[in-house]
Structure formats: C-alpha cells, structure tokens
Design an enzyme around this catalytic site. Structure first.
Site, PDB file in Angstrom:
ATOM      1  N   SER A  68       0.826  -1.199   0.000  1.00  0.00           N
ATOM      2  CA  SER A  68       0.000   0.000   0.000  1.00  0.00           C
ATOM      3  C   SER A  68       0.867   1.258   0.000  1.00  0.00           C
ATOM      4  O   SER A  68       1.788   1.389   0.805  1.00  0.00           O
ATOM      5  CB  SER A  68      -0.910  -0.004   1.233  1.00  0.00           C
ATOM      6  OG  SER A  68      -1.708   1.152   1.259  1.00  0.00           O
ATOM      7  N   GLY A  69       0.567   2.169  -0.914  1.00  0.00           N
ATOM      8  CA  GLY A  69       1.310   3.417  -1.008  1.00  0.00           C
ATOM      9  C   GLY A  69       2.524   3.361  -1.894  1.00  0.00           C
ATOM     10  O   GLY A  69       3.244   4.349  -2.047  1.00  0.00           O
ATOM     11  N   THR A  73      -1.636   2.089  -8.025  1.00  0.00           N
ATOM     12  CA  THR A  73      -2.764   2.756  -8.679  1.00  0.00           C
ATOM     13  C   THR A  73      -2.275   3.825  -9.648  1.00  0.00           C
ATOM     14  O   THR A  73      -2.800   3.950 -10.763  1.00  0.00           O
ATOM     15  CB  THR A  73      -3.694   3.381  -7.618  1.00  0.00           C
ATOM     16  OG1 THR A  73      -4.177   2.349  -6.763  1.00  0.00           O
ATOM     17  CG2 THR A  73      -4.867   4.074  -8.276  1.00  0.00           C
ATOM     18  N   ASN A 118      -0.849   5.143   3.210  1.00  0.00           N
ATOM     19  CA  ASN A 118      -1.135   5.725   1.900  1.00  0.00           C
ATOM     20  C   ASN A 118      -2.439   6.503   1.982  1.00  0.00           C
ATOM     21  O   ASN A 118      -3.446   5.986   2.452  1.00  0.00           O
ATOM     22  CB  ASN A 118      -1.250   4.600   0.855  1.00  0.00           C
ATOM     23  CG  ASN A 118      -1.527   5.121  -0.544  1.00  0.00           C
ATOM     24  OD1 ASN A 118      -1.528   6.320  -0.785  1.00  0.00           O
ATOM     25  ND2 ASN A 118      -1.772   4.200  -1.450  1.00  0.00           N
ATOM     26  N   SER A 121      -5.175   4.695  -0.827  1.00  0.00           N
ATOM     27  CA  SER A 121      -4.877   3.272  -0.921  1.00  0.00           C
ATOM     28  C   SER A 121      -6.041   2.501  -1.540  1.00  0.00           C
ATOM     29  O   SER A 121      -7.181   2.612  -1.103  1.00  0.00           O
ATOM     30  CB  SER A 121      -4.579   2.715   0.476  1.00  0.00           C
ATOM     31  OG  SER A 121      -4.378   1.323   0.428  1.00  0.00           O
ATOM     32  N   SER A 122      -5.742   1.727  -2.580  1.00  0.00           N
ATOM     33  CA  SER A 122      -6.777   0.866  -3.162  1.00  0.00           C
ATOM     34  C   SER A 122      -7.074  -0.260  -2.190  1.00  0.00           C
ATOM     35  O   SER A 122      -6.183  -1.014  -1.797  1.00  0.00           O
ATOM     36  CB  SER A 122      -6.293   0.267  -4.493  1.00  0.00           C
ATOM     37  OG  SER A 122      -6.109   1.267  -5.447  1.00  0.00           O
ATOM     38  N   GLY A 342       0.034  -6.018  -2.627  1.00  0.00           N
ATOM     39  CA  GLY A 342       1.274  -6.759  -2.524  1.00  0.00           C
ATOM     40  C   GLY A 342       1.316  -7.551  -1.233  1.00  0.00           C
ATOM     41  O   GLY A 342       0.485  -7.369  -0.343  1.00  0.00           O
ATOM     42  N   GLU A 344       2.073  -8.402   2.363  1.00  0.00           N
ATOM     43  CA  GLU A 344       2.264  -7.502   3.502  1.00  0.00           C
ATOM     44  C   GLU A 344       2.196  -8.277   4.820  1.00  0.00           C
ATOM     45  O   GLU A 344       1.501  -9.295   4.922  1.00  0.00           O
ATOM     46  CB  GLU A 344       1.195  -6.403   3.522  1.00  0.00           C
ATOM     47  CG  GLU A 344       1.342  -5.401   2.388  1.00  0.00           C
ATOM     48  CD  GLU A 344       0.296  -4.303   2.456  1.00  0.00           C
ATOM     49  OE1 GLU A 344       0.384  -3.378   1.640  1.00  0.00           O
ATOM     50  OE2 GLU A 344      -0.596  -4.365   3.321  1.00  0.00           O
TER      51      GLU A 344
END
Length: 900
Positions: A68-69, A73, A118, A121-122, A342, A344
């Site tokens: 994330s971040g 995206t 983020n 974040s998606s 990803g 994590e």
C-alpha cells in the site's frame, strides 16, 4: 536498457539482471538507492507490451504489485493514459478512452481509502482487460474486482478513514442533496466515520474529488440518485442503535432505521426482523427464528452494511463494464492490467490479510512458472541448450492453503458446516490435527519454546515464500459466517475459485511485471528508508526472481539491435553491415575479443552471460563516441573539398572502400563485378580495376596448357567473327575445336606425297558446288601453313594460296555454306569457290587464322554474290525452311534453305 548503461556508476543499472553481484541483497538495495536519487524508479515497459501485442498478435498482461502506497494505482493510471493518448482512434474510440479514464475517479472514490501508509490506498484488487482491434486502437474494456475490504465500512484503525465517497458526499454535496438524504456535513456525526478519528486529510480535497466523481458518473452510465441513496443508507445504518428489553430481547432504539427504509425502498418489518433475529433453515425446509442478543444485533447491522456496500461496489463495476463495451472477436487482441495488493505483514493479520497473501503466493508461483517457461521457450526458439534452474517451488505453500480436504480453506469450510457451534479455537485445533508437522505451518502448541514466547495461542504461522506471517483466528469464523447477511457464504472458497480463474486468465497471456516499491512511510519526497525498502524487496520476492533470471544469460538482444548499437566498434561493421545479421554480430564480437564462455549466438539473438562483458563493450562505445562525432561532422561536409572538417570522414570512406574491395575482388576474368567507389576514388578505382584484370589475365595465361591456349585463341577469333552475326554460332561455343577432322590415313597417299614438306595442319570433308549447274562434288579441304587445297579422292583439284585469297563470305543463317573469293586472272580465272561444311564455324575460323584473313570474313544478311569464269557473276540466295537443302533455283541462282 542501454540508455543509462554509460552512467551506471551514478544511476545504477536499469535492469537488475545486469547486477554484477546479483545474489547480494545489499547490492540490490544500493542499485535501487541510485535509481531513486536520479528519479529513475518508475520505468514501465508499456510500449514494448503494446508493440508485442500489435506485431505478434498475442494477448499480453501487465502485473502490478507492491504494498500500500507504493504507487500501484498511479502506475495503472499512467498505463491507461498512455493507451488513451497514443493509440490510433476515431470518435467512438475517443469516447471509449474517455470512459476508461473517467472510470478511475469513480473506482477510487468507492474502492480507495486513506490508510496509515497511503492517503489513496486501493482497498480492492482490480484486473482490467483492454481490448484492441487489428489497427491497435482500443475498442473495449472489462474489469474484474477482487476482495474489497468491506470491513473498512464499519471499522477503521486510528489515523485511517472509511472509503473516500463518504467524505466526498458530506463535503461536496449540495445542501438540497444532503437534505434529501437526511445527512449533515460533519463526518463526526456518523459512527462509521469516527473510529479512525481522521475526518480531514491535507493531501486530499474531498470537495474537488466529489466534482470529478459527479462529472464521471453520467459518462459511465450512472444517475446520481441510485448510488447516493445507498451510500447515505450505509451511514444511517451505522447510526442505528439497539436496546435490550426486560426479557433480554433486542430492539431498535433510533429513528435512523426509518431513513434507511426510505433510501433503500425495502419493507420495514423485514429489515427490523433481520437486524434483531436470525433465521435458520433445517433440513432444507424447516425455518427456525430466534432473537439476537445485543452484541449479535450490532454484528448483524455491520454485516448488512458491509454486504450492501460490497454489492454496490460490484454493481458499480458491472455498470462501468457495460459502458466500456467489451466484445470478444477473432480480430482483436487484449492487454490485461492487474493492480492488486502486494504481500504484507501487519501487526494484526486477519482473514482478509490471509487472502491477500494467499493471492500473492499464487502470483509468485505464476511468476516463477511463466518466467522459467518463457526462458526455456526462448532458448528453444533460439537453438540454445537449456540449463536446469534450481529455485524454491512455493507450490508446497499454495497446496497448504488450497488443497482439497486438507488445506486451510477446506478445513475452514468444514468447520463452518459441521453440526454444533463452530468456534475459533476448534478451527485452530482442527488445523493442528490435520497440518501438524507441515514445514510451513506452526501454532503455539506445535512450536518450540522460543517461538511459543512470541506467539499468541490464537495465532497460526505460515512460512510464505517472502517470510513468516502470524494470522490471528480470533473472530475468523464469526467473520466468515456473517460475510453476507443471513446467508452462509463460503467466502474463502469463493475467493479461491475466483483466484483460480484469474490465474487461468494470466497464464494465457504474455506477462510483463511492474514492481512498485515505496521509499518511506512518512510520505516524504527524497527520503530513502533502507529498512522499509529491504522489507519490500524481500516480500516482493525480487531476489528470488532475479536469481531465476540470472541462471542463464544476463543480457539478450536481437542481432539488428545489438549490431546497430555497437557497430562503430569494429571497422568491418562500421558504418554499415551489408551481409547476414548473424555474420555481422559474429564479426563484431570476434573483433571485441569475446570468449566462447561469455556469449552464445542464437537464431536471431545474441545472449551475453556476464554483465561485465556488456559493460566493457559499453565503455568501449563511450570511448568511441568522439570519433563517431567526427564522422558525423565529416558526413555533413562530405561534398566539400578535402578539409579538416571532413578529412576523418573521407579517409574512413576511402579506407572502408579499399577494405570492401579487398574482400570483393573479382575471382575470374569473366567476372565483371566491381564495388561502386565513392566520388573521390572513381579514377583510382578504375585504375585498380584495370590493374587487377591485367593481373588476373597474366595469372590465367600462365596456367594455360599449350593445347588449351591454342583452343582459346581460336575460340576468341571465332567470337570476334561470328558472335551476334551468325545464328549457328551459339551452339558452337560449348564445343571444342578439333585439331583436324581428317586423320592421315583418311587422306590419299599420293596427295600427301604431292604436298611434300607442306604438312596438313587441318583437314575437313566439304561439298563443292561447281559452276555449271551447281552440281555437288565431295571434296576434302586441307590447310597447310602457306596454302589450302581441294582434293578429289586421289588428286588435288585446286590450290588456293593464302595471299591471293580476297575474302570469305557466309550467310547469317543456320547453314554451312561459305564462299572463298579468289583473284581475277584474265581468261584463265576459274572463279570463286562455293563450299558446304558441317563444321563451318570451326573450318572458317581455322582458314581465316592460317590465311591471315580474320578481318576479311563477311557475314551477309541477304544473298552472296560470287565470281564465275570469264567475268560472269553467280548468286547464292538464302531462305529459312524446315530442313537444310541446297539446289539450283530460279534465274540460275543457287538456293540454300536454312533450318530454323
């Protein structure tokens, strides 16, 4: 790849396959640091993917991964923007591109949120197919969404927010709209928005983002009301409170339920019952309804909110797909784009994190499989022996999670379905019974003493390909059973099945990879947090992926690309190579001194094993660039007189021509080819050509045997006399001239005795046509050194002295007639001699050479006039016919019918 090779000491290498010490994580991180400092991190192979799709007509996919971040995206948006802007299009396709771009703010509003890592974040995985027609224009698209983080709807960690759309609506919505939805602007008034205690974010302008969403909705086919009613209902649902009666029954204590009923248009009693009671279906028919306690009612409310929002998001994606008009057809190709979480490791890893990491485990398995497969296929295509690659096969972990009957997901399903009350602890115990002893699975009970001290009793640990992760089972079954409202929904199995379908989609395409790495958690520009970066490198599996790629060759390029870049380093290939590309590359690497173990030549590519080989070549090219500059400058001044500006270029051109000439000199006197010289060498080229021809002729003549030399001399004379003059000449070229057609035993002894010392040099049978009626008389024509004679069996009938011969005449047709013109001697003159010979080219050539009359042979296109006795004249007429015929014709002429 080559664009930054010369600056690699400063900016690192752009392709990590070119790392010299590719097994060193420190070297990997240092290369990332250099690229980060030079803003060379975000490098996409989008153009090559598009070009491959166009030229090879094979579907492609781009897999974007990262935590994330990290920029996933943004990467996907840049790729879509590239296709929308650069691909050919007309009005309809431009509208599609607009809808494709406009879908982004809508998906981000409903699927993205501010997290600790983020601000945008998606919170869902997205796979998008972009469809292109035969011209390479985008004609359609389709989106698949995976694993929306619905838990965020009802709960956020401190410092995080709910999905953007809630804040956008409250901040940007018009007063009339908010009044209709019975909403207030303050986010703190809504239970689903207060838990993160983060209503405002400095980097986000909710009001402007709201305008972008409202502008995009009509473009992709939505009306404002149908979506916003649902979003508002979720906020009101979160404010729905419960109370307990004296008998422990649960009831709704707030009026928000009424607003929810109005916004969703559902039956009031059905909604109240669903929030306060649970319904069980026994044996498929019998329905049992029992009340929920206070805590269970709150869970039911949250489950409903999550289900409503989740289905809304799915509906949103479906509507977007309808606007993107995706139609599969034989003439189209597809580029897929996967933007997904990803790998994590969080402080608390729940069921959703388990699904995310399981997805990445499958993607890693796919990456290894596709990378190895593509490597092997390329080696086979190029004819290079495949070397077995040793690597960690994470199939053992995938099986641990997804295997039927004994994988974690199957155990979870069974535990939810078994009779009695399922609980988290029973699920953990079932896993311990089934998976105990597995090398990648540990629990508190199964661990050693050291591990037990740091593991909770409610956790199990999986040893993923990227590292160890502890997952907490507390609340997992509760989460699963309430995944959709009132109906048991096998969420893990559904996710597994959708993931399998995704793998099938990806494996059918040619993959490219974008790995996004976040430099720091503080969202600060220019800051490189090595610990964080190392963490991501590990969890993205980049070192393992690099090791697989480097098991073979570090660098590979098509012959034409390699030759185009490095041809200045070899005089044989600079400035142009005109032979086979493979030969040009071979010439180049041999000149550079490549050793056999450093490279291999395939059918269309060169494979270089070690980066240092490439770097040495690149350094040599860098050193050569000043000379290349002089060459280009000289080319500009090439038409000027020899001067300092063009001397290097002109000298090189002359040198190159002489080298080319040395390799392409004619090998035979019959070979008339000669390389075209540059303007400055035309005169010298002609002189060299003459010298070379003279040299070849001398060498040729010295090698000729006397008999063959005589033969060639006669053939040359025959060519000078008859070539392009007489129809029968071409057939005679390939036939050798004989020394004589009559041996001594065929000539009468008396004739030989009469000739005395004048030896017969050549003899041939002929037919003589006499002057009276042109009667045919068989004769022998004998040539000596100083005269010729016509012989009738035993006696010489006529002697012809060579000096007295005035000439020889023949027709241009395919016949054997020739006339010997003799001198006039008054009344005793017998006239010219008309003869026929089956070997007329050979006989006349020898006669002309021995008599010294090669310049007195005449080829007539019509009739031949000849002298008769006493000053009279005769005529031979020639015509074409089906067969040879010689006879007296009209008007006393001799008529010769020639074949052909």
């Amino acid at each position: 790849m080559e664009s930054a090779l010369t600056a690699r000491d400063r900016v690192g290498v752009q392709d990590f396959v070119l790392l010299e010490n590719y097994t060193s994580e420190a070297a990997f991180i240092e290369n990332l640091r250099r690229r980060f400092k030079e803003s060379l991190i975000y490098l996409f192979n989008v153009y090559n993917t598009y070009r491959s799709m166009r030229t090879e007509r094979k579907d492609q996919c781009i897999l974007i991964s990262g935590e994330s971040g990290a920029g996933k995206t943004e990467a996907s948006k840049k790729i879509l923007l590239y296709y929308a802007v650069t691909c050919p299009a007309h009005d309809r396709m431009a509208a599609l591109g607009d809808r494709l771009l406009q879908s982004n703010p809508v998906l981000e509003a409903f699927g993205n949120a501010k997290t600790l890592r983020n601000d945008n974040s998606s919170r869902f995985g997205k796979y998008m197919d972009v469809q292109f027609d035969f011209r390479g224009a985008p004609v359609g698209s389709h989106i698949l969404n995976y694993l929306l983080e619905k838990s965020r709807v009802v709960h956020q960690n401190h410092g995080e927010r709910n999905f953007h759309i809630f804040y956008q609506l409250l901040d940007g919505g018009e007063e009339d709209l908010l009044k209709r939805l019975d909403l207030e602007r303050n986010p703190q008034n809504y239970q689903y928005l207060v838990k993160g205690n983060c209503p405002r974010v400095s980097s986000i302008n909710d009001k402007n983002d709201w305008k972008a969403v409202m502008k995009a909705l009509p473009i992709i086919g939505f009306t404002e009301e149908e979506l916003l009613n649902i979003i508002a209902s979720v906020l009101h649902l979160g404010n729905t409170q419960f109370g307990e009666g004296e008998d422990g029954e649960t009831h709704i204590t707030t009026e928000t339920c009424v607003v929810v009923l109005q916004l969703l248009g559902v039956d009031g009693s059905a909604l109240r019952e669903a929030l306060t009671h649970k319904k069980l279906i026994a044996k498929g028919e019998e329905v049992m309804i029992s009340p929920l306690n206070f805590e269970q009612a709150g869970s039911a409310r949250d489950a409903l909110a999550k289900a409503v929002y989740g289905r809304t998001f799915t509906w949103l994606v479906e509507k977007i797909n309808q606007s993107l008009v995706y139609n599969s057809s034989k003439g189209s190709s597809v580029i897929g784009l996967l933007d997904i979480y990803g790998f994590e490791v969080l402080q608390h890893n729940s069921f959703e994190q388990f699904c995310i990491n399981y997805c990445n485990e499958k993607l890693q398995q796919l990456f290894i499989e596709l990378t190895l497969r593509s490597e092997q296929e390329e080696y086979e295509t190029e004819g290079i022996a495949w070397e077995t690659v040793q690597y960690f096969d994470n199939k053992i972990i995938c099986d641990l999670i997804e295997e039927k009957h004994k994988g974690i997901i199957s155990i979870l399903d069974e535990e939810c379905l078994r009779p009695g009350e399922a609980c988290d602890i029973s699920f953990l115990e079932k896993m311990e019974d089934t998976l105990g002893g597995h090398p990648h699975f540990i629990t508190h009970k199964l661990a050693n003493g050291k591990t037990r001290r740091i593991m909770s009793r409610e956790e199990f640990r999986l040893l993923h390909y990227a590292g160890e992760v502890n997952y907490n089972v507390s609340g997992e079954l509760k989460f699963i059973n309430s995944y959709t409202f009132k109906t048991y929904y096998r969420a893990a199995t559904q996710f597994k099945n959708s993931l399998m379908k995704l793998m099938e989609i990806l494996i059918s395409k040619e993959p490219s990879y974008v790995r996004c790495i976040k430099p720091n958690d503080a969202k600060q520009p220019g800051r490189f947090d090595e610990v964080l970066v190392r963490h991501q490198v590990k969890y993205l599996g980049l070192m393992e992926n690099l090791r697989v790629r480097r098991a073979g060759f570090a660098y590979r390029r098509r012959f034409e690309a390699f030759l185009q870049r490095y041809k200045p380093l070899c005089p044989e290939t600079w400035p142009n190579w005109h032979g086979r590309l493979a030969d040009g590359v071979s010439t180049l690497v041999n000149h550079l001194g490549y050793k056999p173990e450093e490279y291999k030549l395939g059918r269309s590519k060169i494979f270089i094993r070690f980066p240092k080989t490439l770097f040495t070549t690149e350094d040599a090219l860098e050193a050569k660039k000043p000379a290349i500059g002089e060459f280009i400058k000289g080319f500009i001044y090439r038409h000027e007189e020899y001067c300092p500006e063009n001397e290097y270029f002109l000298d090189h051109v002359r040198y190159s021509f002489l080298k080319k000439l040395r390799k392409n000199l004619p090998k035979s006197v019959l070979d008339k080819s000669w390389p075209t010289p540059p303007p400055s060498l035309i005169e010298a080229s002609e002189h060299l050509r003459w010298l070379h021809m003279q040299n070849m002729m001398r060498k040729y003549c010295r090698r000729i045997q006397p008999e063959w030399r005589k033969q060639m001399e006669q053939k040359v004379v025959a060519s000078e006399i008859f070539k392009d003059q007489k129809d029968s000449y071409p057939q005679s070229v390939g036939k050798l001239f004989l020394g004589t057609r009559l041996e001594n035993e065929q000539i009468n002894l008396k004739v030989i005795q009469t000739l005395g010392n004048d030896k017969v040099q050549y003899g041939v049978p002929v037919t003589k046509y006499d002057r009276r009626g042109f009667k045919a008389r068989p004769r022998q024509l004998l040539l000596t050194s100083s005269f010729a004679v016509l012989v009738d069996r035993t006696k010489i009938k006529q002697r012809i002295d060579y000096p007295a011969l005035r000439g020889i005449s023949l027709s241009s047709l395919r016949d054997g007639i020739f006339v010997l013109h003799l001198p006039n001697e008054g009344q005793q003159q017998k006239g010219d001699v008309v003869l026929h010979c089956d070997h007329v080219i050979e006989a006349v050539t020898k006669f002309a050479m021995m008599s010294g009359r090669t310049n007195h042979v005449n080829i007539s296109l019509g009739s031949i006039r000849f002298a008769l006795a006493r000053g009279k004249e005769g005529i031979v007429d020639f015509i074409r016919g089906s067969e040879l015929k010689v006879a007296k014709g009209k008007r006393g002429h001799l008529l010769v019918v020639s074949q052909g």
